[in-house]
Design an enzyme around this catalytic site. Structure first.
Site, PDB file in Angstrom:
ATOM      1  N   CYS A   1       8.773  -7.326 -10.241  1.00 47.80           N
ATOM      2  CA  CYS A   1       8.782  -6.650  -8.955  1.00 47.80           C
ATOM      3  C   CYS A   1      10.200  -6.317  -8.548  1.00 47.80           C
ATOM      4  O   CYS A   1      11.133  -6.385  -9.334  1.00 47.80           O
ATOM      5  CB  CYS A   1       8.136  -7.552  -7.911  1.00 47.80           C
TER       6      CYS A   1
ATOM      7  N   ARG B   1       5.527  -5.380  -5.682  1.00 45.23           N
ATOM      8  CA  ARG B   1       4.997  -6.227  -6.755  1.00 45.23           C
ATOM      9  C   ARG B   1       4.317  -5.445  -7.862  1.00 45.23           C
ATOM     10  O   ARG B   1       3.491  -4.566  -7.611  1.00 45.23           O
ATOM     11  CB  ARG B   1       3.995  -7.237  -6.178  1.00 45.23           C
ATOM     12  N   LEU B   2       4.674  -5.790  -9.089  1.00 44.83           N
ATOM     13  CA  LEU B   2       3.918  -5.408 -10.274  1.00 44.83           C
ATOM     14  C   LEU B   2       3.131  -6.653 -10.658  1.00 44.83           C
ATOM     15  O   LEU B   2       3.681  -7.634 -11.153  1.00 44.83           O
ATOM     16  CB  LEU B   2       4.854  -4.984 -11.413  1.00 44.83           C
ATOM     17  N   ALA B   3       1.827  -6.647 -10.401  1.00 44.11           N
ATOM     18  CA  ALA B   3       1.012  -7.861 -10.528  1.00 44.11           C
ATOM     19  C   ALA B   3       0.713  -8.162 -11.995  1.00 44.11           C
ATOM     20  O   ALA B   3       0.146  -7.340 -12.708  1.00 44.11           O
ATOM     21  CB  ALA B   3      -0.294  -7.690  -9.748  1.00 44.11           C
TER      22      ALA B   3
ATOM     23  N   GLY C   1      10.401 -11.971 -11.250  1.00 45.63           N
ATOM     24  CA  GLY C   1      10.565 -12.641 -12.525  1.00 45.63           C
ATOM     25  C   GLY C   1       9.282 -13.127 -13.160  1.00 45.63           C
ATOM     26  O   GLY C   1       8.185 -12.841 -12.698  1.00 45.63           O
TER      27      GLY C   1
ATOM     28  N   ASP D   1       3.494 -18.126 -10.828  1.00 48.05           N
ATOM     29  CA  ASP D   1       4.746 -18.854 -10.976  1.00 48.05           C
ATOM     30  C   ASP D   1       5.611 -18.788  -9.724  1.00 48.05           C
ATOM     31  O   ASP D   1       6.505 -19.627  -9.541  1.00 48.05           O
ATOM     32  CB  ASP D   1       5.524 -18.357 -12.199  1.00 48.05           C
TER      33      ASP D   1
ATOM     34  N   SER E   1       9.731  -7.442 -26.640  1.00 51.17           N
ATOM     35  CA  SER E   1      10.712  -6.634 -27.356  1.00 51.17           C
ATOM     36  C   SER E   1      11.727  -7.524 -28.058  1.00 51.17           C
ATOM     37  O   SER E   1      11.903  -8.690 -27.704  1.00 51.17           O
ATOM     38  CB  SER E   1      11.411  -5.691 -26.364  1.00 51.17           C
TER      39      SER E   1
END
Length: 617
Positions: free
Chosen positions: A2, A51-53, A79, A103, A383
């Site tokens: 996020c 937020r990217l959930a 994070g 988390d 990656s």
């Protein structure tokens, strides 16, 4: 994953106008968190979050507040934690009652229970701030290698922080000013920069592996920010046998990869066919197969490279056949993404906007294109970044002449870029002295043991410089280009346990029989076929199509001929004409030939224009 954004003011109450301003600033970062957003504030703090959930999608909303012994603690966090289960169990034993499985709550309670010791217990990638109502202070922290960004500045006695510089610059009192220190970093050091700086004057970066408290002491006129390192690499003598070293390295790496496969949304790996991405993919594919699932993989190509590939010291082989071969060997669901030369040019400006200053030209723009393609099917990717810095994969690890030139070894011609500019404006001699001093201090800070061999000493210095500069730059690039696409990219080779252990492995084992990354190959021999296991290093692909150079040159000439931009004002025309002559074969640095330099200059000109950069020299 996020964006974080916030204002801390301990001299007075946060005003409604400041809260509204923060909401406006947060819109500049919505690309990092397109799923949800939140805003929470109190007397002395205001936090905004996009937020990217990824984990516990429904209950992991932020900012998040927990009440403990009658006091509130509020976190804004960017994070991913990879030892969540371990810490959760430890916190349960302290009587913590969790309301979510994400988390974020674990990090929040880690601070509540352990205070400033919490960061040293975290294994992951993160940047966060916690407002502590009991102590009337804020706690700031950033991960050990700077995978997640953290920038800040001061506005009228208040601390303003954000995941990206663009949010800070959106504030009416924060100006995009560039002084000599920033200019010299751009012209001598880019794509790396000095730790703790942000190129722009009076904008700072919380250094890697650092935490800080922001508070107002009783009777003090101003609040202060006191930061310190909570972790650093340590040098010690590794007396393990070679077999034990290989086994330990394998165990640490496999554990790091498997921990990072946890996700409640679709996950894939980037697979170039090179050693590093292949190691990650092989471990992930084996884990998925054991669970009855098929791993998705992606490889990246440039249109026309099959016809125009040119071998170099940094890129001795093309990747194409190797990625497909390994995907078939591992039975992954593989897709090849191809970037056209027009994509590389069209995305140059966007890459600057997401990085907030010129970075690595088409190396950035192509990654931005690829990440957007991946995002259409996946939200998380693994990656292979950081392997070369950890295991010694770059030429300067085993070519001493590159490491003993008195300047950053990946920059082959330190003056090549700055010599293009009018010396009376850029003051190149002072700039070289300034950046050389940064290099000298960095070498002096490298942890060494007394009476080490010259070979081991050099390997440590090469690792130290690579980890603190080149690796940080690559991680920054990966974060900005992926998050610009709403894609989270994880980097298992940056697990601090692995980095710390390998740093102390004797160079004779890391480079056994003169083979680069021999330790990594030995550790992972059971996971990869020989065709992949013994490949020479192959970096992120770049285009070899001469038509790309023509497109970039046309764009460059168009900007120069306009007569209104920074290029027209600062460049030396006679030097430039020699530079762009067909006979010029100057190599400007890692993956930086003439087409990339021209593209970088285009980015620099666009940056001055789009960001309205004020040169204060």
């Amino acid at each position: 994953m996020c964006s974080i954004l916030g204002l801390l003011n301990f001299k007075r109450r946060i005003s409604p106008q400041e809260i509204q301003c923060l909401d406006t600033l947060g819109k500049t970062l919505i690309h990092r968190g397109p799923d949800q957003n939140g805003l929470e504030y109190g007397e002395h703090f205001a936090f905004q979050h996009n937020r990217l959930a990824i984990i516990d999608i429904e209950r992991g909303r932020q900012p998040m507040t927990a009440t403990h012994q009658g006091y509130d603690y509020t976190i804004v966090y960017n994070g991913e934690l990879y030892n969540t289960a371990d810490l959760r169990q430890e916190l349960l034993e302290h009587g913590v009652k969790f309301k979510t499985y994400c988390d974020t709550e674990v990090v929040l309670y880690a601070y509540i229970i352990w205070g400033e010791q919490c960061s040293s217990k975290l294994n992951g990638i993160y940047a966060f701030v916690i407002y502590d109502s009991k102590e009337k202070k804020a706690y700031l922290s950033r991960d050990r290698f700077g995978v997640k960004p953290f920038f800040y500045t001061f506005v009228e006695g208040a601390l303003l922080f954000a995941s990206e510089i663009k949010a800070l610059l959106k504030h009416p009192q924060v100006k995009p000013r560039l002084d000599y220190q920033g200019l010299w970093q751009l012209l001598y050091m880019m794509p790396v920069k000095e730790e703790g700086t942000a190129i722009f004057k009076d904008i700072f970066e919380l250094p890697t592996a650092s935490h800080a408290f922001y508070s107002l002491a009783t009777g003090a006129p101003e609040a202060t920010l006191k930061s310190a390192k909570y972790w650093t690499l340590e040098a010690y003598e590794n007396r393990d046998s070679e077999a034990a070293i290989v086994a330990t390295t394998r165990d640490l790496l496999v554990d790091a990869i498997e921990r990072q496969l946890v996700s409640d949304v679709p996950l894939c790996t980037f697979l170039s066919g090179g050693l590093d991405s292949s190691v990650i993919t092989a471990v992930a594919a084996q884990k998925y197969q054991a669970e009855g699932r098929q791993l998705a993989t992606y490889s990246f190509e440039h249109e026309g490279n099959k016809d125009h590939f040119k071998q170099t010291l940094f890129q001795p082989q093309s990747d194409d056949e190797f990625a497909v071969y390994l995907a078939q060997h591992l039975h992954t669901q593989h897709q090849i993404l191809t970037a056209k030369k027009e994509h590389l040019v069209d995305y140059l400006d966007e890459a600057v906007r997401y990085r907030d200053y010129p970075g690595m030209a088409d190396i950035d723009s192509s990654l931005l294109f690829y990440c957007r393609q991946v995002k259409s099917h996946h939200t998380v990717a693994l990656s292979g970044e950081c392997s070369d810095e950890v295991f010694g994969g770059y030429p300067w690890f085993y070519r001493p002449e590159m490491l003993t030139r008195g300047f950053f070894p990946w920059i082959h011609e330190p003056h090549a870029r700055i010599d293009l500019f009018r010396p009376e404006l850029v003051r190149p001699q002072e700039g070289f002295a300034y950046t050389s001093e940064i290099y000298r201090r960095s070498v002096e800070a490298c942890p060494l043991l007394p009476d080490e061999s010259e070979t081991m000493k050099n390997s440590r210095i090469a690792s130290w410089l690579s980890i603190h500069y080149f690796m940080t730059s690559l991680l920054e690039r990966k974060d900005r280009m992926s998050m610009a696409s709403g894609l989270e990219v994880r980097v298992p080779f940056s697990d601090h346990r692995l980095v710390q252990y390998v740093y102390n492995v004797p160079w004779e084992i890391k480079f056994k029989d003169g083979v680069e990354k021999a330790l990594l190959r030995a550790a992972m021999r059971d996971y990869l076929p020989p065709k992949i296991l013994y490949r020479k290093k192959s970096p992120f692909p770049k285009t070899h199509d001469p038509h790309y150079e023509q497109l970039v040159f046309h764009l460059f000439r168009k900007r120069l001929d306009s007569g209104s931009g920074m290029l027209a004002e600062l460049l030396q025309k006679d030097v430039l004409n020699r530079l762009i002559s067909p006979e010029n074969n100057t190599w400007f640095g890692q993956l930086m030939g003439l087409p990339q330099l021209l593209a970088w200059l285009v980015q620099l000109d666009y940056w001055f224009e789009a960001y309205q950069v004020q040169l204060v020299v």
